[in-house]
Design a protein around this motif. Sequence first.
Motif, PDB file in Angstrom:
ATOM      1  N   ASP A  97       0.865  -1.180   0.000  1.00 57.08           N
ATOM      2  CA  ASP A  97       0.000   0.000   0.000  1.00 57.08           C
ATOM      3  C   ASP A  97       0.900   1.228   0.000  1.00 57.08           C
ATOM      4  O   ASP A  97       1.508   1.575   1.012  1.00 57.08           O
ATOM      5  CB  ASP A  97      -0.931   0.006   1.212  1.00 57.08           C
ATOM      6  CG  ASP A  97      -2.040   1.049   1.099  1.00 57.08           C
ATOM      7  OD1 ASP A  97      -1.880   2.008   0.314  1.00 57.08           O
ATOM      8  OD2 ASP A  97      -3.065   0.916   1.795  1.00 57.08           O
ATOM      9  N   ALA A 120      -3.131  -3.029   8.537  1.00 55.85           N
ATOM     10  CA  ALA A 120      -2.593  -3.444   7.242  1.00 55.85           C
ATOM     11  C   ALA A 120      -2.454  -4.961   7.173  1.00 55.85           C
ATOM     12  O   ALA A 120      -2.895  -5.603   6.206  1.00 55.85           O
ATOM     13  CB  ALA A 120      -1.242  -2.769   7.003  1.00 55.85           C
ATOM     14  N   VAL A 125      -1.811  -6.707   3.659  1.00 59.82           N
ATOM     15  CA  VAL A 125      -0.820  -5.698   3.268  1.00 59.82           C
ATOM     16  C   VAL A 125       0.451  -5.960   4.065  1.00 59.82           C
ATOM     17  O   VAL A 125       0.431  -5.939   5.297  1.00 59.82           O
ATOM     18  CB  VAL A 125      -1.337  -4.274   3.533  1.00 59.82           C
ATOM     19  CG1 VAL A 125      -0.271  -3.240   3.207  1.00 59.82           C
ATOM     20  CG2 VAL A 125      -2.611  -4.005   2.730  1.00 59.82           C
ATOM     21  N   VAL A 128       3.715  -0.937   3.848  1.00 59.99           N
ATOM     22  CA  VAL A 128       3.048   0.350   3.696  1.00 59.99           C
ATOM     23  C   VAL A 128       4.110   1.435   3.546  1.00 59.99           C
ATOM     24  O   VAL A 128       5.200   1.333   4.114  1.00 59.99           O
ATOM     25  CB  VAL A 128       2.101   0.686   4.875  1.00 59.99           C
ATOM     26  CG1 VAL A 128       1.019  -0.358   5.028  1.00 59.99           C
ATOM     27  CG2 VAL A 128       2.871   0.843   6.184  1.00 59.99           C
ATOM     28  N   CYS A 313      -7.809   5.278  -5.917  1.00 60.31           N
ATOM     29  CA  CYS A 313      -7.992   4.724  -4.578  1.00 60.31           C
ATOM     30  C   CYS A 313      -9.194   3.797  -4.522  1.00 60.31           C
ATOM     31  O   CYS A 313     -10.115   3.892  -5.336  1.00 60.31           O
ATOM     32  CB  CYS A 313      -8.174   5.854  -3.558  1.00 60.31           C
ATOM     33  SG  CYS A 313      -6.782   6.993  -3.465  1.00 60.31           S
ATOM     34  N   VAL A 361      -4.464   2.275  -4.308  1.00 59.06           N
ATOM     35  CA  VAL A 361      -3.957   2.419  -2.942  1.00 59.06           C
ATOM     36  C   VAL A 361      -5.098   2.843  -2.023  1.00 59.06           C
ATOM     37  O   VAL A 361      -6.194   3.187  -2.480  1.00 59.06           O
ATOM     38  CB  VAL A 361      -2.822   3.461  -2.893  1.00 59.06           C
ATOM     39  CG1 VAL A 361      -1.620   3.000  -3.716  1.00 59.06           C
ATOM     40  CG2 VAL A 361      -3.315   4.822  -3.394  1.00 59.06           C
ATOM     41  N   SER A 362      -4.825   2.852  -0.724  1.00 57.61           N
ATOM     42  CA  SER A 362      -5.891   3.210   0.219  1.00 57.61           C
ATOM     43  C   SER A 362      -6.013   4.712   0.439  1.00 57.61           C
ATOM     44  O   SER A 362      -7.116   5.218   0.632  1.00 57.61           O
ATOM     45  CB  SER A 362      -5.654   2.519   1.571  1.00 57.61           C
ATOM     46  OG  SER A 362      -4.528   3.069   2.240  1.00 57.61           O
ATOM     47  N   VAL A 411      -7.304   1.350   5.531  1.00 57.74           N
ATOM     48  CA  VAL A 411      -6.136   0.479   5.411  1.00 57.74           C
ATOM     49  C   VAL A 411      -6.481  -0.913   5.932  1.00 57.74           C
ATOM     50  O   VAL A 411      -7.114  -1.072   6.979  1.00 57.74           O
ATOM     51  CB  VAL A 411      -4.914   1.066   6.157  1.00 57.74           C
ATOM     52  CG1 VAL A 411      -5.092   1.064   7.668  1.00 57.74           C
ATOM     53  CG2 VAL A 411      -3.646   0.303   5.764  1.00 57.74           C
ATOM     54  N   GLY A 414      -8.695  -2.763   1.743  1.00 56.30           N
ATOM     55  CA  GLY A 414      -8.643  -2.483   0.313  1.00 56.30           C
ATOM     56  C   GLY A 414      -8.775  -3.700  -0.573  1.00 56.30           C
ATOM     57  O   GLY A 414      -9.476  -3.663  -1.595  1.00 56.30           O
ATOM     58  N   CYS A 436      -1.948  -3.710  -7.061  1.00 54.63           N
ATOM     59  CA  CYS A 436      -1.740  -3.481  -5.624  1.00 54.63           C
ATOM     60  C   CYS A 436      -0.462  -4.099  -5.071  1.00 54.63           C
ATOM     61  O   CYS A 436      -0.158  -3.898  -3.889  1.00 54.63           O
ATOM     62  CB  CYS A 436      -2.930  -4.026  -4.828  1.00 54.63           C
ATOM     63  SG  CYS A 436      -4.517  -3.318  -5.283  1.00 54.63           S
ATOM     64  N   THR A 440       2.717  -1.174  -7.402  1.00 51.96           N
ATOM     65  CA  THR A 440       2.983  -0.309  -6.246  1.00 51.96           C
ATOM     66  C   THR A 440       4.413  -0.490  -5.760  1.00 51.96           C
ATOM     67  O   THR A 440       5.071   0.472  -5.345  1.00 51.96           O
ATOM     68  CB  THR A 440       1.986  -0.573  -5.106  1.00 51.96           C
ATOM     69  OG1 THR A 440       1.828  -1.984  -4.916  1.00 51.96           O
ATOM     70  CG2 THR A 440       0.635   0.063  -5.389  1.00 51.96           C
TER      71      THR A 440
END
Length: 528
Positions: A97, A120, A125, A128, A313, A361-362, A411, A414, A436, A440
């Motif tokens: 993220d 996360a 995730v 971050v 987003c 992304v968040s 967060v 997502g 994602c 990213t």
Amino acid sequence: MTFNPSTSRQPYPSPAPSPPHGMSLHDVAEADARPIAVLASSRAVIEGELSAATVVMDQDTGKITSIFHSVLPASDFPPGTAYADHSPHILLPGLVDAHVHLNEPGRTEWEGFDTGTRAAAFGGVTTVIDMPLNAIPPTTTVAGLKEKVQAAEEKCWVDVGFYGGIVPGNASELRLLVEEGVRGFKGFLIDSGVPEFPAVSSTDIALAMAALADEPTTLMFHAEMIPPIAASVGDDVQWSLPPLAPIGPLNEYATFLASRPVSFETYAIAQILSLAHIAPKLPLHIVHLSAIEAIPLLQEAIAHGVKITAETCFHYLSLAAESVKDGDTRHKCCPPIRSKSNQDGLWKELMQDAGCIKTVVSDHSPCTPNLKLLPSSISSSSSDDHPHHSNNKSEKDKGDFFAAWGGVSSVGLGLSILWTEGQNRGISVEDVVRWCCKNTAKQVGLEGQKGDLAVGFDGDVAVFDDEGVFEVGEQAMLFRNKCSPYQGMTLKGVVKETWVRGHRVWEREGRGFGKEPPRGKLLLERRR
């Protein structure tokens, strides 16, 4: 010893040959004598493609050492090996993220490294990247970065990287921040909402571009700006100004939406593109793109060789202006959530392989519930009783979209948000990984380390039940303040386990986060 039957794409050094005939995996593992963890499934996204797989991770180095394109049984590994066959659930690379506000130090009542990274991990995730605001101090100087790093130590459940900020007067700090390991830089072309992170003018942007022209980094922008109202107004129009005056009741979303028109985004992007020639090799990036009218500008620039990408987003892809109730300021963010037809346009561009929107992304931007000014008719709760949570506003002042803090908390939700909305749009898990994970990671210079399941990469894995469903209640919102527009929604797609660098950090059923301390690493290596 490594073994990877797939050789079509190898962003890492070629692995060693497969074990010689007659040498079992048991013998290989015992010869290596290093602790390993093994995850297998009939479905895994390996180097961007869905197949059966067995993934072997070295728990000392945290790296993936072997991938077999079949489900191997536990008996092929030494007794006591941490082994799990997660079939039919999907092994995904841990999500990266690349747009999160963790707000520590300085505004830890809004969020923090502990709570934000727990949230996360809940959602698969594993990395971050923390934005340069809304912590105090912001990450606009080396001293500010070091203070943030100190605050983060031994608190992170997933790996955390950091962005630097561009503000008026800090051009001399930018190269120093690159050396200290920031993953990129962000600036605002309109008021950021916090006084310690002022907006930049075209002069400031030019100075930043010149300073970073040959550096291994990415320059990102919150692209909103009030367009000029007359010709020849000069550079004053580059400066942040208040949003346009409201034209209706302040608790109606339509009033707020009208105050942040698409022209804010298109004008800001045009200004950025007009300066791109200053640093033609420097990658540029538009954060949280909302308005589809900006897409042709970006497409044309890319066609002419400008190195620019955009992200959107989860909330722009799943929430629509027509559904926002009066006073429900949980939906307030900038740029704003726009119409359903605009949302359809974002999806259309995202689904294009050659599109300008590369990542999702968040933009997790939380605050204490009192700052959202929610009316009592809209249910919201908080994770703890904090003095900042009290609200002295009268009921008639609540639900004011202009006075409320702008930001959506999501967060860790997502993956499920995207999967739920994508069911009607024909997306695949490979698409999710591209948007994602892989892209990213590339955006922040972590390709080759994060964003894929491949030999030599970090053993970051999300075990994903693509058929599971859950309701977004307090138990699903591990961020500090349980205030989100997704509250009460039923989402499809459940993360069963999250692994960071070869170690399980989160398990939905059973141990939760367990008793071990956080394993997250601070990503401070200089970008290459």
